[in-house]
Design a protein around this motif. Sequence first.
Motif, mmCIF file in Angstrom:
data_model
loop_
_atom_site.group_PDB
_atom_site.id
_atom_site.type_symbol
_atom_site.label_atom_id
_atom_site.label_comp_id
_atom_site.label_asym_id
_atom_site.label_seq_id
_atom_site.Cartn_x
_atom_site.Cartn_y
_atom_site.Cartn_z
ATOM 1 N N PRO A 185 18.252 34.811 57.805
ATOM 2 C CA PRO A 185 17.705 34.410 59.105
ATOM 3 C C PRO A 185 18.825 33.993 60.039
ATOM 4 O O PRO A 185 19.894 33.583 59.600
ATOM 5 C CB PRO A 185 16.796 33.218 58.749
ATOM 6 N N PRO A 186 18.626 34.087 61.351
ATOM 7 C CA PRO A 186 19.679 33.689 62.291
ATOM 8 C C PRO A 186 19.944 32.200 62.199
ATOM 9 O O PRO A 186 19.055 31.394 61.907
ATOM 10 C CB PRO A 186 19.095 34.072 63.656
ATOM 11 N N PHE A 187 21.201 31.839 62.434
ATOM 12 C CA PHE A 187 21.611 30.440 62.396
ATOM 13 C C PHE A 187 21.128 29.743 63.660
ATOM 14 O O PHE A 187 21.465 30.150 64.774
ATOM 15 C CB PHE A 187 23.134 30.349 62.286
ATOM 16 N N GLU A 188 20.301 28.714 63.490
ATOM 17 C CA GLU A 188 19.767 27.956 64.622
ATOM 18 C C GLU A 188 20.325 26.538 64.558
ATOM 19 O O GLU A 188 19.791 25.682 63.848
ATOM 20 C CB GLU A 188 18.238 27.926 64.567
ATOM 21 N N PRO A 189 21.418 26.245 65.272
ATOM 22 C CA PRO A 189 22.050 24.927 65.162
ATOM 23 C C PRO A 189 21.178 23.788 65.654
ATOM 24 O O PRO A 189 21.399 22.640 65.292
ATOM 25 C CB PRO A 189 23.322 25.064 66.006
ATOM 26 N N ARG B 259 32.980 28.049 67.920
ATOM 27 C CA ARG B 259 33.187 26.602 68.019
ATOM 28 C C ARG B 259 31.987 25.832 67.482
ATOM 29 O O ARG B 259 32.142 24.675 67.043
ATOM 30 C CB ARG B 259 33.463 26.205 69.458
ATOM 31 N N LEU B 260 30.796 26.417 67.481
ATOM 32 C CA LEU B 260 29.630 25.733 66.932
ATOM 33 C C LEU B 260 29.658 25.682 65.408
ATOM 34 O O LEU B 260 28.968 24.875 64.797
ATOM 35 C CB LEU B 260 28.339 26.429 67.394
ATOM 36 N N VAL B 261 30.454 26.566 64.797
ATOM 37 C CA VAL B 261 30.505 26.648 63.341
ATOM 38 C C VAL B 261 31.610 25.766 62.777
ATOM 39 O O VAL B 261 31.517 25.289 61.638
ATOM 40 C CB VAL B 261 30.714 28.114 62.901
ATOM 41 N N VAL B 262 32.681 25.516 63.565
ATOM 42 C CA VAL B 262 33.853 24.794 63.059
ATOM 43 C C VAL B 262 33.504 23.421 62.477
ATOM 44 O O VAL B 262 33.923 23.099 61.355
ATOM 45 C CB VAL B 262 34.920 24.669 64.179
ATOM 46 N N PRO B 263 32.731 22.560 63.170
ATOM 47 C CA PRO B 263 32.422 21.242 62.571
ATOM 48 C C PRO B 263 31.677 21.360 61.244
ATOM 49 O O PRO B 263 31.923 20.561 60.325
ATOM 50 C CB PRO B 263 31.559 20.565 63.643
ATOM 51 N N ASN B 264 30.792 22.346 61.126
ATOM 52 C CA ASN B 264 30.060 22.523 59.868
ATOM 53 C C ASN B 264 30.985 22.978 58.746
ATOM 54 O O ASN B 264 30.807 22.580 57.584
ATOM 55 C CB ASN B 264 28.937 23.541 60.059
ATOM 56 N N LEU B 265 31.986 23.782 59.074
ATOM 57 C CA LEU B 265 32.965 24.190 58.057
ATOM 58 C C LEU B 265 33.764 22.982 57.566
ATOM 59 O O LEU B 265 34.042 22.844 56.368
ATOM 60 C CB LEU B 265 33.913 25.250 58.634
ATOM 61 N N ILE B 266 34.133 22.096 58.488
ATOM 62 C CA ILE B 266 34.866 20.887 58.095
ATOM 63 C C ILE B 266 34.001 20.026 57.182
ATOM 64 O O ILE B 266 34.472 19.472 56.176
ATOM 65 C CB ILE B 266 35.315 20.103 59.337
ATOM 66 N N LYS C 223 32.349 20.215 72.064
ATOM 67 C CA LYS C 223 30.985 20.258 72.597
ATOM 68 C C LYS C 223 30.113 21.141 71.712
ATOM 69 O O LYS C 223 29.377 22.012 72.188
ATOM 70 C CB LYS C 223 30.990 20.772 74.046
ATOM 71 N N ALA C 224 30.235 20.875 70.399
ATOM 72 C CA ALA C 224 29.523 21.699 69.415
ATOM 73 C C ALA C 224 28.580 20.861 68.565
ATOM 74 O O ALA C 224 28.249 21.237 67.442
ATOM 75 C CB ALA C 224 30.529 22.422 68.523
ATOM 76 N N SER C 225 28.145 19.715 69.074
ATOM 77 C CA SER C 225 27.208 18.885 68.319
ATOM 78 C C SER C 225 25.865 19.603 68.209
ATOM 79 O O SER C 225 25.424 20.279 69.147
ATOM 80 C CB SER C 225 27.018 17.531 69.005
ATOM 81 N N SER C 226 25.213 19.447 67.072
ATOM 82 C CA SER C 226 23.931 20.110 66.847
ATOM 83 C C SER C 226 23.118 19.307 65.854
ATOM 84 O O SER C 226 23.653 18.487 65.095
ATOM 85 C CB SER C 226 24.143 21.534 66.316
ATOM 86 N N ARG C 227 21.816 19.552 65.839
ATOM 87 C CA ARG C 227 20.937 18.878 64.878
ATOM 88 C C ARG C 227 21.277 19.314 63.462
ATOM 89 O O ARG C 227 21.241 18.506 62.531
ATOM 90 C CB ARG C 227 19.481 19.206 65.204
ATOM 91 N N PHE C 228 21.601 20.594 63.295
ATOM 92 C CA PHE C 228 21.979 21.098 61.970
ATOM 93 C C PHE C 228 23.228 20.373 61.470
ATOM 94 O O PHE C 228 23.294 19.944 60.314
ATOM 95 C CB PHE C 228 22.237 22.607 62.059
#
Length: 272
Positions: free
Chosen positions: A6-10, A24-31, A76-81
Amino acid sequence: MSGPFPPFEPHGGGGPGIREMPFRLVVPNLITLLAICAGLTGIRLAFEHRVELAVMMVLVAAFLDAVDGRVARMLKASSRFGAQMDSLADIVNFGVAPALVLYAFLLDRAGSIGWIAALIFAIACGLRLARFNVMLDDETRPAWHGDYFVGVPAPAGAVLVMLPVYLGFLGLAPSLPFALAASLYTVLIGLLLVSRLPVYSGKVSASRVRRDLVLPLILLVVLYVLLLASFTWETMAASAILYVLSLPVGMAAYARRAARAQQEAAAGPPEG
């Protein structure tokens, strides 16, 4: 035809309809994921009796976990996920990993007592994080309360609970009396995590530094890093002890600010 994933919904759906996700939305999750890997690797190393590396991995996990939120805000990549991922990582890195590393190094010598102490700390960390997440939604708290944590924060608790490990590295033999004392200490740190103790954070008042204090502050940070690199376990042990000794100072400062805020509220708004 849609793919197997399924598509990634941050933001859990309902966000902007973009076809490709900015990296840039994926970088914090990788960390965050790297932090979890470091914490779990620390557990493995501890049970392989490579305890110094295990402690290093737990400290690396704590560092990465502290960085991911700042990176998200900077990009500026904060997300609920990402927020949910960060909470799950905190439980592993600040609760489970330190408790198991301490158990593998020392608490197992106390038998069931040591295991119960490790469980209490891990559970207390989970409760502390759950309370923190709930308090984020409390809009009735005064602004100055942002300068204080309610209870010892989870990252500090992880560093504090491993004080017996630091002392072991400095030559204190891992005996049964030491293991029993460390078990009691572990339970006490767990209680500090879930307590209502006001602990100074400086998130509000310390967000800006006076210009005349910038250079001394830089020198102090450099000195601390050099001490940490040259005398790692001595510095970690001293830091943990000084942190515990500073808790009454934070309580006194909180009491003064609470009294001042109560007086201002009783006086009412100034007459215009």
